[in-house]
Design an enzyme around this catalytic site. Structure first.
Site, PDB file in Angstrom:
ATOM      1  N   ASN A 296      34.027  37.854 -17.416  1.00 53.80           N
ATOM      2  CA  ASN A 296      32.477  37.066 -17.293  1.00 53.80           C
ATOM      3  C   ASN A 296      32.017  37.560 -18.351  1.00 53.80           C
ATOM      4  O   ASN A 296      30.758  37.178 -18.419  1.00 53.80           O
ATOM      5  CB  ASN A 296      31.839  38.085 -16.368  1.00 53.80           C
TER       6      ASN A 296
ATOM      7  N   PHE B  15      38.668  43.786 -25.948  1.00 52.81           N
ATOM      8  CA  PHE B  15      38.631  44.517 -27.040  1.00 52.81           C
ATOM      9  C   PHE B  15      40.811  43.820 -26.737  1.00 52.81           C
ATOM     10  O   PHE B  15      41.700  43.072 -27.364  1.00 52.81           O
ATOM     11  CB  PHE B  15      38.329  45.418 -27.396  1.00 52.81           C
TER      12      PHE B  15
ATOM     13  N   GLY C  14      32.835  40.394 -23.739  1.00 57.24           N
ATOM     14  CA  GLY C  14      34.014  40.475 -24.179  1.00 57.24           C
ATOM     15  C   GLY C  14      33.492  39.069 -24.959  1.00 57.24           C
ATOM     16  O   GLY C  14      32.342  39.181 -24.606  1.00 57.24           O
TER      17      GLY C  14
ATOM     18  N   PHE D 233      31.275  39.815 -20.119  1.00 56.21           N
ATOM     19  CA  PHE D 233      29.603  41.159 -20.288  1.00 56.21           C
ATOM     20  C   PHE D 233      29.996  41.941 -21.619  1.00 56.21           C
ATOM     21  O   PHE D 233      29.081  41.345 -22.322  1.00 56.21           O
ATOM     22  CB  PHE D 233      29.854  41.724 -19.200  1.00 56.21           C
TER      23      PHE D 233
ATOM     24  N   TYR E 123      31.442  54.820 -14.520  1.00 52.22           N
ATOM     25  CA  TYR E 123      33.008  54.280 -13.631  1.00 52.22           C
ATOM     26  C   TYR E 123      34.224  56.185 -14.165  1.00 52.22           C
ATOM     27  O   TYR E 123      34.936  54.490 -13.315  1.00 52.22           O
ATOM     28  CB  TYR E 123      33.019  54.846 -16.192  1.00 52.22           C
TER      29      TYR E 123
HETATM   30  P1  NAD Z   1      35.617  45.753 -22.969  1.00 53.39           P
HETATM   31  O1  NAD Z   1      34.385  46.125 -23.218  1.00 53.39           O
HETATM   32  O2  NAD Z   1      36.118  45.335 -24.713  1.00 53.39           O
HETATM   33  O3  NAD Z   1      36.993  44.975 -22.425  1.00 53.39           O
HETATM   34  C1  NAD Z   1      36.633  44.709 -20.707  1.00 53.39           C
HETATM   35  C2  NAD Z   1      36.596  43.090 -20.605  1.00 53.39           C
HETATM   36  O4  NAD Z   1      36.298  43.024 -18.994  1.00 53.39           O
HETATM   37  C3  NAD Z   1      35.507  42.279 -21.470  1.00 53.39           C
HETATM   38  O5  NAD Z   1      35.731  41.166 -22.155  1.00 53.39           O
HETATM   39  C4  NAD Z   1      34.291  42.537 -20.118  1.00 53.39           C
HETATM   40  O6  NAD Z   1      33.780  40.854 -20.694  1.00 53.39           O
HETATM   41  C5  NAD Z   1      35.116  41.928 -19.049  1.00 53.39           C
HETATM   42  N1  NAD Z   1      34.526  42.351 -17.660  1.00 53.39           N
HETATM   43  C6  NAD Z   1      33.961  43.643 -17.388  1.00 53.39           C
HETATM   44  N2  NAD Z   1      33.172  43.741 -16.772  1.00 53.39           N
HETATM   45  C7  NAD Z   1      33.937  42.407 -15.296  1.00 53.39           C
HETATM   46  C8  NAD Z   1      33.796  41.817 -14.159  1.00 53.39           C
HETATM   47  N3  NAD Z   1      32.248  41.770 -13.477  1.00 53.39           N
HETATM   48  N4  NAD Z   1      34.982  40.101 -14.172  1.00 53.39           N
HETATM   49  C9  NAD Z   1      35.277  40.168 -15.175  1.00 53.39           C
HETATM   50  N5  NAD Z   1      35.222  40.601 -16.753  1.00 53.39           N
HETATM   51  C10 NAD Z   1      34.510  41.675 -16.723  1.00 53.39           C
HETATM   52  O7  NAD Z   1      36.545  47.321 -22.682  1.00 53.39           O
HETATM   53  P2  NAD Z   1      38.509  47.909 -23.416  1.00 53.39           P
HETATM   54  O8  NAD Z   1      38.285  48.592 -24.797  1.00 53.39           O
HETATM   55  O9  NAD Z   1      39.008  46.428 -24.212  1.00 53.39           O
HETATM   56  O10 NAD Z   1      38.367  48.239 -21.881  1.00 53.39           O
HETATM   57  C11 NAD Z   1      39.653  47.444 -21.332  1.00 53.39           C
HETATM   58  C12 NAD Z   1      39.906  48.219 -20.216  1.00 53.39           C
HETATM   59  O11 NAD Z   1      40.770  49.237 -20.613  1.00 53.39           O
HETATM   60  C13 NAD Z   1      38.692  48.952 -19.444  1.00 53.39           C
HETATM   61  O12 NAD Z   1      39.501  48.900 -17.775  1.00 53.39           O
HETATM   62  C14 NAD Z   1      38.593  50.260 -19.193  1.00 53.39           C
HETATM   63  O13 NAD Z   1      38.622  50.624 -18.656  1.00 53.39           O
HETATM   64  C15 NAD Z   1      40.061  50.275 -20.248  1.00 53.39           C
HETATM   65  N6  NAD Z   1      40.080  51.741 -21.320  1.00 53.39           N
HETATM   66  C16 NAD Z   1      39.697  51.322 -21.928  1.00 53.39           C
HETATM   67  C17 NAD Z   1      40.080  52.609 -23.136  1.00 53.39           C
HETATM   68  C18 NAD Z   1      39.465  52.316 -24.623  1.00 53.39           C
HETATM   69  O14 NAD Z   1      39.514  53.516 -25.231  1.00 53.39           O
HETATM   70  N7  NAD Z   1      39.311  50.879 -25.680  1.00 53.39           N
HETATM   71  C19 NAD Z   1      40.560  54.531 -22.953  1.00 53.39           C
HETATM   72  C20 NAD Z   1      40.467  54.191 -20.878  1.00 53.39           C
HETATM   73  C21 NAD Z   1      40.810  53.082 -20.324  1.00 53.39           C
END
Ligand code: NAD
Ligand code: UDP
Length: 342
Positions: A59, A38, A63, A61, A170
């Site tokens: 990867n 996202f 996304g 998972f 987490y």
């Molecule tokens: P998301 O789950 O949509 O995106 C995470 C992405 O990382 C996905 O595309 C997933 O496939 C990929 N991924 C997960 N594990 C992996 C691995 N081992 N190797 C390669 N790819 C991997 O989540 P998001 O909301 O887009 O969050 C993105 C980042 O922002 C994260 O680090 C999250 O901790 C941080 N974050 C997000 C929020 C929020 O509200 N959205 C708040 C705080 C922090």
């Protein structure tokens, strides 16, 4: 021709920020881990429109290729299926390290993997930054403050996290990722940035992601009851995705190395938020209470003084404006799905 076609066909929303194309010498090679998720996919859009060369590692998972499919085939874009738990070699100038599931049901699905992703994934990406002398930005989280005893939360607050609860994989994973980041800075002179992101929402959130914004919007669109966990008096502060992307790019390119909160201080109780979604989408749906989840933080609101002072950053979108655009997105994907399954 290809480049112009791709840029023109980019699916802009009405409020998409205007992007200034960089001069040739300002363009960089940028690695975005988790770039098919996202937040990552919105960051990729902005970096691509600026004219950078972008490599995404994911990867898949949580996304999906769909989130970045409009860039496939662009000469400045590369999508690589790779798990950050395994080392990766490439030459880059900047690394935005996002790879990590972010929604509680997803990160709790396989807690060991979540810890490995934060710990080993961050070591691998910091090692890459060290070797290539790339600048490294970690997307940390407001969860490092746990169930906070200080309100609103400043970056100087050390947090209140249960190290063995269901959210620990987490929260503690991100805390170690921060520790690793500053250890590489002190020991190996890696140039680092740390963003502590507060709850963010917008188009391309996975509709089954389990977070409150997508749950309430999808429930209201389907005419189902909105599910509040606990009494709904817990609070969150919600920021729209475009504001977060502004903040991440500013942080990466400014000379400030301490952690920086990025969030919108507009705070809602979850019950107020449910009522807002109901009045925006479907006044007929009921609101129901389910049991509270374990260790759910009771209050959360960022102090954004640092981001204002050091980045000149402020959220520009109201929660209402963001919610309206997100609802349009979910309506559109819902009608596309209906079309596929009919
Ligand atoms: P998301 O789950 O949509 O995106 C995470 C992405 O990382 C996905 O595309 C997933 O496939 C990929 N991924 C997960 N594990 C992996 C691995 N081992 N190797 C390669 N790819 C991997 O989540 P998001 O909301 O887009 O969050 C993105 C980042 O922002 C994260 O680090 C999250 O901790 C941080 N974050 C997000 C929020 C929020 O509200 N959205 C708040 C705080 C922090
Ligand atoms: N929540 C809720 N109903 C839902 C999903 C979440 O009441 O269907 C609550 C959850 O208990 C928490 C808040 O909404 O208090 C935000 O949850 P989310 O999973 O979006 O993110 P968190 O900030 O907890 O990581």
């Amino acid at each position: 021709v290809n480049l112009i076609d791709k840029t023109l066909s980019f699916p802009h929303s009405p409020s998409f920020p205007s992007v200034k194309m960089l001069l040739n010498h300002e363009r960089k090679r940028i690695l975005v881990t988790g770039g098919a998720g996202f937040v990552g996919s919105h960051l990729v859009d902005r970096l691509m429109l600026m004219g950078h060369e972008v490599i995404v590692l994911d990867n898949f998972f949580t996304g999906s290729k769909r989130n970045v499919q409009h860039w496939l085939g662009h000469p400045h874009f590369e999508l690589i299926r790779h798990d950050v738990v395994d080392p990766f070699m490439i030459e880059v100038d900047q690394i935005y390290h996002l790879a990590c599931p972010a929604s509680p049901p997803h990160y709790q699905y396989n807690p060991i993997k979540t810890v490995k992703t934060s710990v080993m994934g961050t070591i691998n990406m910091l090692g890459l930054a060290k070797r290539t002398k790339a600048r490294f930005l970690l997307t940390s989280t407001s969860e490092v403050y746990g169930d906070p005893e200080e309100h609103p939360q400043k970056e100087t607050y050390w947090g209140h996290v249960n190290p063995i609860g269901p959210r620990a994989c987490y929260d503690e994973g991100k805390r170690v990722a921060e520790t690793l980041t500053y250890s590489y800075m002190q020991q190996d002179e890696v140039d680092v940035r740390v963003a502590r992101i507060f709850n963010t929402f917008g188009p391309r959130m996975n509709e089954n992601d389990g977070r409150v914004v997508s749950n309430f919007i999808m429930q209201a669109l389907r005419g189902d009851e909105l599910t509040i966990y606990g009494d709904g008096q817990q609070t969150r502060s919600f920021q729209y995705i475009h504001d977060l992307v502004d903040g991440l790019i500013l942080l990466m390119n400014r000379n400030y190395k301490e952690p920086v909160n990025l969030g919108n201080p507009e705070e809602f109780t979850i019950r107020e938020f449910a009522e807002m979604i109901r009045s925006e989408i479907n006044a007929d749906v009921e609101i129901m209470s389910l049991p509270p989840t374990e260790d759910d933080p009771q209050r959360r609101r960022p102090d954004i003084g640092r981001a204002q002072r050091y980045l000149g950053w402020n959220p520009k979108f109201s929660v209402y404006q963001g919610i309206r655009e997100t609802v349009q997105y979910f309506k559109k994907t819902k009608s596309e799905q209906a079309w596929y399954t009919d």
